[in-house]
Design a protein around this motif. Structure first.
Motif, PDB file in Angstrom:
ATOM      1  N   GLU A  70       0.796  -1.347   0.112  1.00 52.83           N
ATOM      2  CA  GLU A  70      -0.032   0.067  -0.009  1.00 52.83           C
ATOM      3  C   GLU A  70       0.708   1.436  -0.034  1.00 52.83           C
ATOM      4  OE1 GLU A  70      -2.903   0.080   3.001  1.00 52.83           O
ATOM      5  OE2 GLU A  70      -4.159  -1.373   2.131  1.00 52.83           O
ATOM      6  N   ARG A  71       2.266   1.094   0.396  1.00 50.20           N
ATOM      7  CA  ARG A  71       3.076   2.125   0.226  1.00 50.20           C
ATOM      8  C   ARG A  71       3.829   2.462  -0.898  1.00 50.20           C
ATOM      9  NH1 ARG A  71       0.378   3.220   3.796  1.00 50.20           N
ATOM     10  NH2 ARG A  71      -0.018   4.797   2.233  1.00 50.20           N
ATOM     11  N   VAL A  72       3.382   1.615  -1.969  1.00 47.62           N
ATOM     12  CA  VAL A  72       4.126   1.703  -3.360  1.00 47.62           C
ATOM     13  C   VAL A  72       3.362   2.048  -4.612  1.00 47.62           C
ATOM     14  CG1 VAL A  72       5.448   0.167  -4.989  1.00 47.62           C
ATOM     15  CG2 VAL A  72       5.328  -0.380  -2.617  1.00 47.62           C
ATOM     16  N   ALA A  73       3.775   3.078  -5.308  1.00 46.64           N
ATOM     17  CA  ALA A  73       3.265   3.675  -6.547  1.00 46.64           C
ATOM     18  C   ALA A  73       4.071   3.042  -7.818  1.00 46.64           C
ATOM     19  CB  ALA A  73       3.244   5.036  -6.616  1.00 46.64           C
ATOM     20  N   LEU A  74       3.254   2.661  -8.786  1.00 42.91           N
ATOM     21  CA  LEU A  74       4.206   2.215 -10.009  1.00 42.91           C
ATOM     22  C   LEU A  74       4.315   3.483 -11.001  1.00 42.91           C
ATOM     23  CD1 LEU A  74       1.874  -0.868 -10.758  1.00 42.91           C
ATOM     24  CD2 LEU A  74       3.810  -0.547  -9.181  1.00 42.91           C
ATOM     25  N   GLY A  75       5.324   3.446 -11.961  1.00 48.14           N
ATOM     26  CA  GLY A  75       5.590   4.403 -12.845  1.00 48.14           C
ATOM     27  C   GLY A  75       6.359   3.895 -13.780  1.00 48.14           C
ATOM     28  N   VAL A 187      12.474   6.527  -4.458  1.00 49.34           N
ATOM     29  CA  VAL A 187      12.357   6.298  -6.083  1.00 49.34           C
ATOM     30  C   VAL A 187      13.290   5.435  -6.433  1.00 49.34           C
ATOM     31  CG1 VAL A 187      11.267   8.590  -6.447  1.00 49.34           C
ATOM     32  CG2 VAL A 187      13.728   8.358  -6.539  1.00 49.34           C
ATOM     33  N   THR A 188      12.964   4.538  -7.475  1.00 41.69           N
ATOM     34  CA  THR A 188      13.761   3.298  -7.925  1.00 41.69           C
ATOM     35  C   THR A 188      13.659   3.224  -9.491  1.00 41.69           C
ATOM     36  OG1 THR A 188      13.926   2.205  -5.855  1.00 41.69           O
ATOM     37  CG2 THR A 188      14.767   1.033  -7.609  1.00 41.69           C
ATOM     38  N   GLY A 189      14.447   3.438 -10.232  1.00 33.39           N
ATOM     39  CA  GLY A 189      14.393   3.090 -11.661  1.00 33.39           C
ATOM     40  C   GLY A 189      14.616   1.547 -11.602  1.00 33.39           C
ATOM     41  N   ALA A 190      13.751   0.631 -12.228  1.00 36.53           N
ATOM     42  CA  ALA A 190      13.609  -0.799 -12.007  1.00 36.53           C
ATOM     43  C   ALA A 190      14.645  -1.610 -13.272  1.00 36.53           C
ATOM     44  CB  ALA A 190      12.469  -1.375 -11.679  1.00 36.53           C
ATOM     45  N   PHE A 191      14.925  -0.685 -14.150  1.00 39.21           N
ATOM     46  CA  PHE A 191      15.671  -1.397 -15.303  1.00 39.21           C
ATOM     47  C   PHE A 191      17.239  -1.727 -15.103  1.00 39.21           C
ATOM     48  CE2 PHE A 191      15.653   3.205 -16.143  1.00 39.21           C
ATOM     49  CZ  PHE A 191      17.031   3.193 -16.732  1.00 39.21           C
ATOM     50  N   LYS A 192      17.726  -1.284 -13.870  1.00 41.75           N
ATOM     51  CA  LYS A 192      19.002  -1.833 -13.587  1.00 41.75           C
ATOM     52  C   LYS A 192      19.193  -2.975 -12.871  1.00 41.75           C
ATOM     53  CE  LYS A 192      19.883   3.236 -13.634  1.00 41.75           C
ATOM     54  NZ  LYS A 192      20.528   3.303 -15.076  1.00 41.75           N
ATOM     55  N   ARG A 198      12.780  -1.513 -19.396  1.00 40.69           N
ATOM     56  CA  ARG A 198      12.873   0.006 -19.141  1.00 40.69           C
ATOM     57  C   ARG A 198      11.151   0.271 -19.395  1.00 40.69           C
ATOM     58  NH1 ARG A 198      16.843   3.649 -19.807  1.00 40.69           N
ATOM     59  NH2 ARG A 198      18.937   2.960 -20.315  1.00 40.69           N
ATOM     60  N   GLY A 199      10.937   1.352 -18.510  1.00 39.33           N
ATOM     61  CA  GLY A 199       9.502   1.620 -18.401  1.00 39.33           C
ATOM     62  C   GLY A 199       8.811   1.307 -17.211  1.00 39.33           C
ATOM     63  N   THR A 200       9.863   0.794 -16.448  1.00 36.74           N
ATOM     64  CA  THR A 200       9.238   0.608 -14.945  1.00 36.74           C
ATOM     65  C   THR A 200      10.132   1.204 -13.884  1.00 36.74           C
ATOM     66  OG1 THR A 200      10.955  -1.320 -14.818  1.00 36.74           O
ATOM     67  CG2 THR A 200       8.349  -1.703 -15.594  1.00 36.74           C
ATOM     68  N   SER A 201       9.366   1.623 -12.952  1.00 33.38           N
ATOM     69  CA  SER A 201      10.030   2.538 -11.925  1.00 33.38           C
ATOM     70  C   SER A 201       8.819   2.347 -10.423  1.00 33.38           C
ATOM     71  CB  SER A 201      10.195   3.860 -12.126  1.00 33.38           C
ATOM     72  OG  SER A 201       9.174   4.835 -12.314  1.00 33.38           O
ATOM     73  N   TYR A 244      -0.706   7.612  -6.723  1.00 29.64           N
ATOM     74  CA  TYR A 244       0.297   8.321  -7.366  1.00 29.64           C
ATOM     75  C   TYR A 244       0.883   7.547  -8.510  1.00 29.64           C
ATOM     76  CZ  TYR A 244       0.217  10.530  -2.795  1.00 29.64           C
ATOM     77  OH  TYR A 244      -0.111  11.368  -1.983  1.00 29.64           O
ATOM     78  N   ASP A 245       0.121   6.208  -9.067  1.00 35.76           N
ATOM     79  CA  ASP A 245       0.687   5.743  -9.996  1.00 35.76           C
ATOM     80  C   ASP A 245       0.469   6.464 -11.386  1.00 35.76           C
ATOM     81  OD1 ASP A 245       0.655   3.364  -8.366  1.00 35.76           O
ATOM     82  OD2 ASP A 245      -0.917   2.266  -9.343  1.00 35.76           O
ATOM     83  N   GLU A 246       1.536   6.065 -12.022  1.00 31.31           N
ATOM     84  CA  GLU A 246       1.513   6.687 -13.535  1.00 31.31           C
ATOM     85  C   GLU A 246       0.639   5.511 -14.336  1.00 31.31           C
ATOM     86  OE1 GLU A 246       5.062   7.947 -15.543  1.00 31.31           O
ATOM     87  OE2 GLU A 246       5.781   7.593 -13.637  1.00 31.31           O
ATOM     88  N   ALA A 247       0.041   5.913 -15.556  1.00 28.75           N
ATOM     89  CA  ALA A 247      -0.515   5.022 -16.357  1.00 28.75           C
ATOM     90  C   ALA A 247       0.566   4.284 -17.102  1.00 28.75           C
ATOM     91  CB  ALA A 247      -1.171   5.752 -17.572  1.00 28.75           C
ATOM     92  N   THR A 248       0.560   2.862 -16.558  1.00 32.82           N
ATOM     93  CA  THR A 248       1.685   2.162 -16.764  1.00 32.82           C
ATOM     94  C   THR A 248       1.719   1.381 -17.959  1.00 32.82           C
ATOM     95  OG1 THR A 248       0.430   0.399 -15.421  1.00 32.82           O
ATOM     96  CG2 THR A 248       2.116   1.732 -14.215  1.00 32.82           C
ATOM     97  N   SER A 249       3.050   0.853 -18.420  1.00 36.38           N
ATOM     98  CA  SER A 249       3.352   0.031 -19.589  1.00 36.38           C
ATOM     99  C   SER A 249       2.992  -1.518 -19.188  1.00 36.38           C
ATOM    100  CB  SER A 249       4.680   0.278 -20.191  1.00 36.38           C
ATOM    101  OG  SER A 249       4.995  -0.721 -21.069  1.00 36.38           O
TER     102      SER A 249
END
Length: 351
Positions: A70-75, A187-192, A198-201, A244-249
């Protein structure tokens, strides 16, 4: 030292560049291919992907980060998350940042024009927090050279002066244990190191910080009732950080869910032991060749060394993939790397 990942990866080069982009596990490639095929044929019938998959990815990241889902937003990108936080600050607010911090953390504060960014050496970040500091924004591990921030000291200083904290875990989540709940925002860029497309954070927000963070890009996905928020103002907004989610891929997140599951199966601590041992071997080898890597304050998965820019073409011809950052040759290690990878890079540099 063998790879931790077994048959999940198939690198055909000496890939030492996870700090730029991680390799995708086979299971993640298969998941993306399956969704792409379903979308090409219309077999899904109900849209471009699975909301259950988004929920699974959210929960998996939460477990890896030590917080409830519940504390996690997708972007899709760190800069978008940071921009949301920057928009919440009062005009004139001081934001304390390390010198040379990655631009996605810095620029959203700088472009507003009515905030007061202040830049200090990373080593002095905790000492420079003062009563007028509204936010301390920094990376746990510096992108340019792998230096580690003194996380406990920064948290203690921020708490003492009433400042909020924003941690960028893009260069550490996946190999360095993360306690996201210890910061107002992460904040975390998840593609590393999280091995996602890419397109996940991911953004994490404490319950207290959520009270003053306006979901300025809210759309129908951010409602408490997903299918009841399609038209008109979204009301009520989700009570969780999903507001706070973005419209995700969907394609990206269908690949992310199995990648995160793989990291959960292996565990962050074994990855930490593995990658820091490889980095230490590489660091020692560089010293034996007469090179001086950038000093770090603790075990790091990233090794940067100045003065070797002219050798990158040699490394690339030998299919040893590293990167150039801030004048340094930067090598970064992950669970699919082995001792043979380290020794191959050192052999090329010795030639």
């Amino acid at each position: 030292m063998e790879s931790l990942a077994g048959a999940e990866f198939a690198p055909d080069t000496t890939y030492l560049n996870t700090s730029s982009c991680g390799l995708l596990p086979r299971r993640s490639v298969a998941a993306v291919q399956a969704l792409a095929e379903a979308n090409a044929t219309g077999r899904r019938g109900d849209g471009a992907g699975s909301f259950e998959t988004l929920a699974a990815a959210r929960a998996s990241f939460g477990r890896l980060a030590g917080v409830d889902a519940e504390r996690v937003a997708l972007g899709s990108a760190v800069a978008v998350h940071v921009g949301l936080i920057a928009a919440s600050l009062e005009p004139g607010a001081e934001v304390l940042l390390p010198e040379g911090e990655f631009s996605s953390v810095v620029s959203p504060f700088a472009v507003r024009g009515d905030l007061r960014p202040r830049y200090v050496p990373l080593e002095r970040l905790a000492d420079e927090v003062r009563p007028g500091t509204a936010l301390v924004a920094f990376s746990s591990v510096q992108s340019a050279d792998g230096r580690l921030a003194d996380l406990p000291a920064v948290r203690e200083a921020a708490a003492a002066h009433g400042a909020r904290t924003l941690l960028d875990a893009s260069q550490s989540a996946g190999w360095l244990p993360l306690d996201a709940g210890a910061y107002d925002y992460t904040v975390t860029g998840a593609f590393k190191y999280l091995l996602c497309p890419r397109g996940t954070s991911f953004l994490t927000v404490t319950e207290e910080a959520q009270k003053s963070l306006t979901p300025i890009h809210a759309g129908w996905l951010n409602g408490e009732d997903l299918w009841g928020s399609n038209y008109g103002p979204v009301s009520p907004l989700s009570r969780t950080a999903s507001r706070y989610d973005e419209a995700t891929s969907f394609l990206s997140y269908h690949g992310a869910e199995p990648s995160l599951a793989l990291l959960e199966e292996i565990g962050v601590e074994p990855v930490h032991t593995h990658v820091t041992a490889l980095a230490a071997r590489f660091r020692d080898g560089l010293v034996s060749l007469g090179h001086e890597p950038v000093p770090v304050s603790g075990p790091s998965a990233i090794v940067s060394v100045p003065g070797l820019e002219h050798r990158q073409p040699d490394l690339r011809r030998a299919e040893v993939y590293v990167s150039l950052r801030a004048g340094n040759v930067r090598a970064s290690f992950h669970l699919y790397n082995t001792v043979a990878d380290v020794d191959r890079a050192l052999d090329v540099l010795a030639g």
